[in-house]
Design a protein around this motif. Sequence first.
Motif, PDB file in Angstrom:
ATOM      1  N   MET A   1      44.115   0.268  13.283  1.00 39.90           N
ATOM      2  CA  MET A   1      43.504   1.543  13.575  1.00 39.90           C
ATOM      3  C   MET A   1      44.346   2.368  14.540  1.00 39.90           C
ATOM      4  O   MET A   1      43.821   3.199  15.247  1.00 39.90           O
ATOM      5  N   SER A   2      45.619   2.133  14.546  1.00 44.64           N
ATOM      6  CA  SER A   2      46.471   2.876  15.471  1.00 44.64           C
ATOM      7  C   SER A   2      46.470   4.367  15.169  1.00 44.64           C
ATOM      8  O   SER A   2      46.771   5.167  16.044  1.00 44.64           O
ATOM      9  N   ILE A   3      46.121   4.736  13.957  1.00 43.55           N
ATOM     10  CA  ILE A   3      46.097   6.162  13.620  1.00 43.55           C
ATOM     11  C   ILE A   3      45.012   6.890  14.409  1.00 43.55           C
ATOM     12  O   ILE A   3      45.139   8.066  14.706  1.00 43.55           O
ATOM     13  N   ILE A   4      43.974   6.208  14.807  1.00 49.28           N
ATOM     14  CA  ILE A   4      42.932   6.833  15.619  1.00 49.28           C
ATOM     15  C   ILE A   4      43.475   7.132  17.011  1.00 49.28           C
ATOM     16  O   ILE A   4      43.126   8.126  17.625  1.00 49.28           O
ATOM     17  N   ILE A   5      44.351   6.273  17.483  1.00 45.99           N
ATOM     18  CA  ILE A   5      44.928   6.454  18.810  1.00 45.99           C
ATOM     19  C   ILE A   5      45.936   7.598  18.812  1.00 45.99           C
ATOM     20  O   ILE A   5      46.192   8.197  19.836  1.00 45.99           O
ATOM     21  N   ASN A   6      46.477   7.907  17.660  1.00 50.49           N
ATOM     22  CA  ASN A   6      47.467   8.979  17.541  1.00 50.49           C
ATOM     23  C   ASN A   6      46.939  10.262  18.181  1.00 50.49           C
ATOM     24  O   ASN A   6      45.801  10.663  17.964  1.00 50.49           O
ATOM     25  N   ASN A   7      47.772  10.918  18.963  1.00 55.70           N
ATOM     26  CA  ASN A   7      47.349  12.093  19.720  1.00 55.70           C
ATOM     27  C   ASN A   7      47.387  13.392  18.924  1.00 55.70           C
ATOM     28  O   ASN A   7      46.974  14.424  19.432  1.00 55.70           O
ATOM     29  N   LEU A   8      47.909  13.359  17.717  1.00 54.46           N
ATOM     30  CA  LEU A   8      48.018  14.554  16.876  1.00 54.46           C
ATOM     31  C   LEU A   8      48.749  15.681  17.614  1.00 54.46           C
ATOM     32  O   LEU A   8      48.272  16.801  17.684  1.00 54.46           O
ATOM     33  N   GLU A   9      49.903  15.354  18.123  1.00 50.52           N
ATOM     34  CA  GLU A   9      50.655  16.325  18.908  1.00 50.52           C
ATOM     35  C   GLU A   9      51.576  17.198  18.058  1.00 50.52           C
ATOM     36  O   GLU A   9      51.882  18.312  18.433  1.00 50.52           O
ATOM     37  N   SER A  19      46.675  12.154   5.429  1.00 46.26           N
ATOM     38  CA  SER A  19      46.953  11.191   4.362  1.00 46.26           C
ATOM     39  C   SER A  19      46.247   9.861   4.630  1.00 46.26           C
ATOM     40  O   SER A  19      45.786   9.201   3.702  1.00 46.26           O
ATOM     41  N   TRP A  20      46.143   9.483   5.898  1.00 47.49           N
ATOM     42  CA  TRP A  20      45.414   8.273   6.252  1.00 47.49           C
ATOM     43  C   TRP A  20      43.941   8.437   5.889  1.00 47.49           C
ATOM     44  O   TRP A  20      43.321   7.525   5.341  1.00 47.49           O
ATOM     45  N   LEU A  21      43.368   9.606   6.187  1.00 51.98           N
ATOM     46  CA  LEU A  21      41.967   9.867   5.845  1.00 51.98           C
ATOM     47  C   LEU A  21      41.749   9.816   4.337  1.00 51.98           C
ATOM     48  O   LEU A  21      40.741   9.307   3.862  1.00 51.98           O
ATOM     49  N   PHE A  22      42.694  10.355   3.598  1.00 52.25           N
ATOM     50  CA  PHE A  22      42.581  10.395   2.144  1.00 52.25           C
ATOM     51  C   PHE A  22      42.474   8.983   1.564  1.00 52.25           C
ATOM     52  O   PHE A  22      41.793   8.759   0.568  1.00 52.25           O
ATOM     53  N   LEU A  52      39.720  17.963  16.961  1.00 53.14           N
ATOM     54  CA  LEU A  52      40.553  18.155  15.776  1.00 53.14           C
ATOM     55  C   LEU A  52      40.363  17.005  14.797  1.00 53.14           C
ATOM     56  O   LEU A  52      40.240  17.225  13.588  1.00 53.14           O
ATOM     57  N   LYS A  53      40.304  15.793  15.292  1.00 55.87           N
ATOM     58  CA  LYS A  53      40.095  14.632  14.423  1.00 55.87           C
ATOM     59  C   LYS A  53      38.750  14.722  13.706  1.00 55.87           C
ATOM     60  O   LYS A  53      38.664  14.482  12.504  1.00 55.87           O
ATOM     61  N   ILE A  54      37.722  15.076  14.449  1.00 58.30           N
ATOM     62  CA  ILE A  54      36.389  15.196  13.854  1.00 58.30           C
ATOM     63  C   ILE A  54      36.377  16.307  12.813  1.00 58.30           C
ATOM     64  O   ILE A  54      35.807  16.155  11.732  1.00 58.30           O
ATOM     65  N   GLU A  55      37.025  17.413  13.119  1.00 54.54           N
ATOM     66  CA  GLU A  55      37.089  18.526  12.175  1.00 54.54           C
ATOM     67  C   GLU A  55      37.812  18.118  10.892  1.00 54.54           C
ATOM     68  O   GLU A  55      37.350  18.427   9.777  1.00 54.54           O
ATOM     69  N   LEU A  56      38.910  17.403  11.006  1.00 58.82           N
ATOM     70  CA  LEU A  56      39.637  16.941   9.824  1.00 58.82           C
ATOM     71  C   LEU A  56      38.796  15.964   9.009  1.00 58.82           C
ATOM     72  O   LEU A  56      38.821  16.000   7.775  1.00 58.82           O
ATOM     73  N   MET A  57      38.042  15.123   9.677  1.00 59.01           N
ATOM     74  CA  MET A  57      37.165  14.186   8.969  1.00 59.01           C
ATOM     75  C   MET A  57      36.063  14.924   8.228  1.00 59.01           C
ATOM     76  O   MET A  57      35.748  14.593   7.083  1.00 59.01           O
TER      77      MET A  57
END
Length: 65
Positions: A1-9, A19-22, A52-57
């Motif tokens: 789940m390291s993608i959740i930790i990603n800061n989306l910088e 792509s991970w969400l897809f 931003l993560k919640i919005e993308l989800m």
Amino acid sequence: MSIIINNLETEQDIINYKSWLFKKNTNSIKRIKRMLETDKIYRPNRWKNVDLKIELMEKEIENRK
């Protein structure tokens, strides 16, 4: 789940996140979204760019309907 930790910088981080969400099923996305929303309230400094993560989800869930 390291993608959740990603800061989306960077833009590439956002593309990778999309792509991970897809690749995830809808129930997994909803479960992770719920976890992030809860953490946002009770542990606001745990994740960066939570909104931003919640919005993308939400967009991904909406696209699947």
